[in-house]
Design a protein around this motif. Sequence first.
Motif, PDB file in Angstrom:
ATOM      1  N   GLN A  66       0.839  -1.206   0.000  1.00 52.60           N
ATOM      2  CA  GLN A  66       0.000   0.000   0.000  1.00 52.60           C
ATOM      3  C   GLN A  66       0.876   1.259   0.000  1.00 52.60           C
ATOM      4  O   GLN A  66       0.709   2.147  -0.832  1.00 52.60           O
ATOM      5  N   TYR A  67       1.823   1.322   0.936  1.00 56.04           N
ATOM      6  CA  TYR A  67       2.645   2.529   1.046  1.00 56.04           C
ATOM      7  C   TYR A  67       3.605   2.637  -0.143  1.00 56.04           C
ATOM      8  O   TYR A  67       3.879   3.736  -0.618  1.00 56.04           O
ATOM      9  N   PHE A  68       4.111   1.490  -0.624  1.00 53.70           N
ATOM     10  CA  PHE A  68       5.017   1.502  -1.775  1.00 53.70           C
ATOM     11  C   PHE A  68       4.294   2.064  -3.002  1.00 53.70           C
ATOM     12  O   PHE A  68       4.834   2.910  -3.727  1.00 53.70           O
TER      13      PHE A  68
ATOM     14  N   GLU B  75      10.137  -0.541   5.926  1.00 55.46           N
ATOM     15  CA  GLU B  75      10.063  -1.100   7.284  1.00 55.46           C
ATOM     16  C   GLU B  75       9.017  -2.214   7.353  1.00 55.46           C
ATOM     17  O   GLU B  75       9.218  -3.229   8.019  1.00 55.46           O
ATOM     18  N   GLU B  76       7.881  -2.028   6.638  1.00 51.32           N
ATOM     19  CA  GLU B  76       6.835  -3.053   6.664  1.00 51.32           C
ATOM     20  C   GLU B  76       7.348  -4.370   6.049  1.00 51.32           C
ATOM     21  O   GLU B  76       6.965  -5.459   6.506  1.00 51.32           O
ATOM     22  N   PHE B  77       8.215  -4.269   5.035  1.00 50.73           N
ATOM     23  CA  PHE B  77       8.807  -5.501   4.487  1.00 50.73           C
ATOM     24  C   PHE B  77       9.669  -6.189   5.547  1.00 50.73           C
ATOM     25  O   PHE B  77       9.708  -7.426   5.624  1.00 50.73           O
TER      26      PHE B  77
ATOM     27  N   ALA C  22      -5.348   1.674   8.007  1.00 45.42           N
ATOM     28  CA  ALA C  22      -4.589   0.429   7.839  1.00 45.42           C
ATOM     29  C   ALA C  22      -3.795   0.106   9.105  1.00 45.42           C
ATOM     30  O   ALA C  22      -3.754  -1.049   9.565  1.00 45.42           O
ATOM     31  N   GLU C  23      -3.195   1.139   9.688  1.00 41.01           N
ATOM     32  CA  GLU C  23      -2.417   0.926  10.913  1.00 41.01           C
ATOM     33  C   GLU C  23      -3.332   0.535  12.076  1.00 41.01           C
ATOM     34  O   GLU C  23      -2.942  -0.258  12.938  1.00 41.01           O
ATOM     35  N   ALA C  24      -4.544   1.087  12.107  1.00 41.20           N
ATOM     36  CA  ALA C  24      -5.500   0.703  13.158  1.00 41.20           C
ATOM     37  C   ALA C  24      -5.844  -0.776  13.033  1.00 41.20           C
ATOM     38  O   ALA C  24      -5.921  -1.500  14.033  1.00 41.20           O
TER      39      ALA C  24
ATOM     40  N   ARG D  60       5.583  -0.391  16.644  1.00 41.28           N
ATOM     41  CA  ARG D  60       5.952   0.307  15.403  1.00 41.28           C
ATOM     42  C   ARG D  60       4.708   0.775  14.647  1.00 41.28           C
ATOM     43  O   ARG D  60       4.740   1.804  13.971  1.00 41.28           O
ATOM     44  N   GLU D  61       3.605   0.016  14.749  1.00 39.37           N
ATOM     45  CA  GLU D  61       2.378   0.445  14.053  1.00 39.37           C
ATOM     46  C   GLU D  61       1.799   1.697  14.722  1.00 39.37           C
ATOM     47  O   GLU D  61       1.250   2.565  14.042  1.00 39.37           O
ATOM     48  N   VAL D  62       1.951   1.788  16.039  1.00 38.68           N
ATOM     49  CA  VAL D  62       1.525   3.019  16.723  1.00 38.68           C
ATOM     50  C   VAL D  62       2.371   4.194  16.222  1.00 38.68           C
ATOM     51  O   VAL D  62       1.848   5.280  15.933  1.00 38.68           O
ATOM     52  N   ALA D  63       3.684   3.952  16.086  1.00 38.68           N
ATOM     53  CA  ALA D  63       4.587   5.005  15.582  1.00 38.68           C
ATOM     54  C   ALA D  63       4.189   5.431  14.166  1.00 38.68           C
ATOM     55  O   ALA D  63       4.155   6.628  13.853  1.00 38.68           O
ATOM     56  N   HIS D  64       3.860   4.456  13.314  1.00 42.79           N
ATOM     57  CA  HIS D  64       3.463   4.791  11.934  1.00 42.79           C
ATOM     58  C   HIS D  64       2.174   5.612  11.923  1.00 42.79           C
ATOM     59  O   HIS D  64       2.044   6.557  11.142  1.00 42.79           O
ATOM     60  N   THR D  65       1.232   5.254  12.780  1.00 40.28           N
ATOM     61  CA  THR D  65      -0.023   6.012  12.859  1.00 40.28           C
ATOM     62  C   THR D  65       0.286   7.475  13.147  1.00 40.28           C
ATOM     63  O   THR D  65      -0.253   8.389  12.508  1.00 40.28           O
TER      64      THR D  65
HETATM   65 MN    MN Z   1       2.849   0.100   9.981  1.00 44.98          MN
END
Ligand code: MN
Length: 235
Positions: free
Chosen positions: A41-43, A64-66, A132-134, A162-167
């Motif tokens: 998605q982000y790519f 990072e997601e990879f 998506a992060e949620a 890390r997902e909290v950080a991305h949010t």
């Molecule tokens: Mn993430």
Amino acid sequence: MFIHKKEIMVPVDIKEPDPHFGQYLLEQFGGATGELTAALQYFTQAQHTDDPQLRDMLLDIATEEFSHLEVVAHLIEAHTKGAQQAKAFESTLFSIRGKGPHLLDSQGQHWTASYVNEGASPVRDLRADVAAEAGALATYEALLDKATDEGSKKALHFLATREVAHTQMFMDALKAMNKLDEPNFGNFKPDDTVDLYFNLSSTGNPSDDKPAPWIENSSFKYIADPENAKHPRQK
Ligand code: MN
Ligand code: MN
């Protein structure tokens, strides 16, 4: 260009393999809220924006997601490869598809590109990314609830953090565009219904119909009885 480093983002140390937990973990490998979905998605979104800093951020988080996908893969491999629990193994999808990760979710459904939410508008895309992060965070919380071994808990806690950080990063990007708490974007000009709230669950009893505080104390005009109110289009 991608370079693969032979080192994992967070150590995966599983002492008691549990194929049932391995199957749950597939949700974050080939599932809707999983790391592959986030990475792609982000790519893809990164290729849509002309803003070099937004592009960099999306590519950095995609990369990072990879790395997260790799951690989840190692976790699944560890929970299935060394499994001594023959009975547990036989009652999971790994007994048919083989050990290790597959592009399936925890129920055996194939990963699909329709999980990816991208549409070329940076505001639209960043809002999809917060959602998506949620989804990823909620799945990690569910996995943390089910995890029984310390090794899995440690790795999952790191990934969820890390997902909290991305949010926060996505929300900060929206804030920088003044779009974090502004529903409209682009060149769209709303009509005069933009501030109407229709009470479509009226019981006829006003005490049951009290609007929620965020509606009552807002700029919305509360239409208590829409059935008998003149439609704004009929003015
Ligand atoms: Mn993430
Ligand atoms: Mn992730």
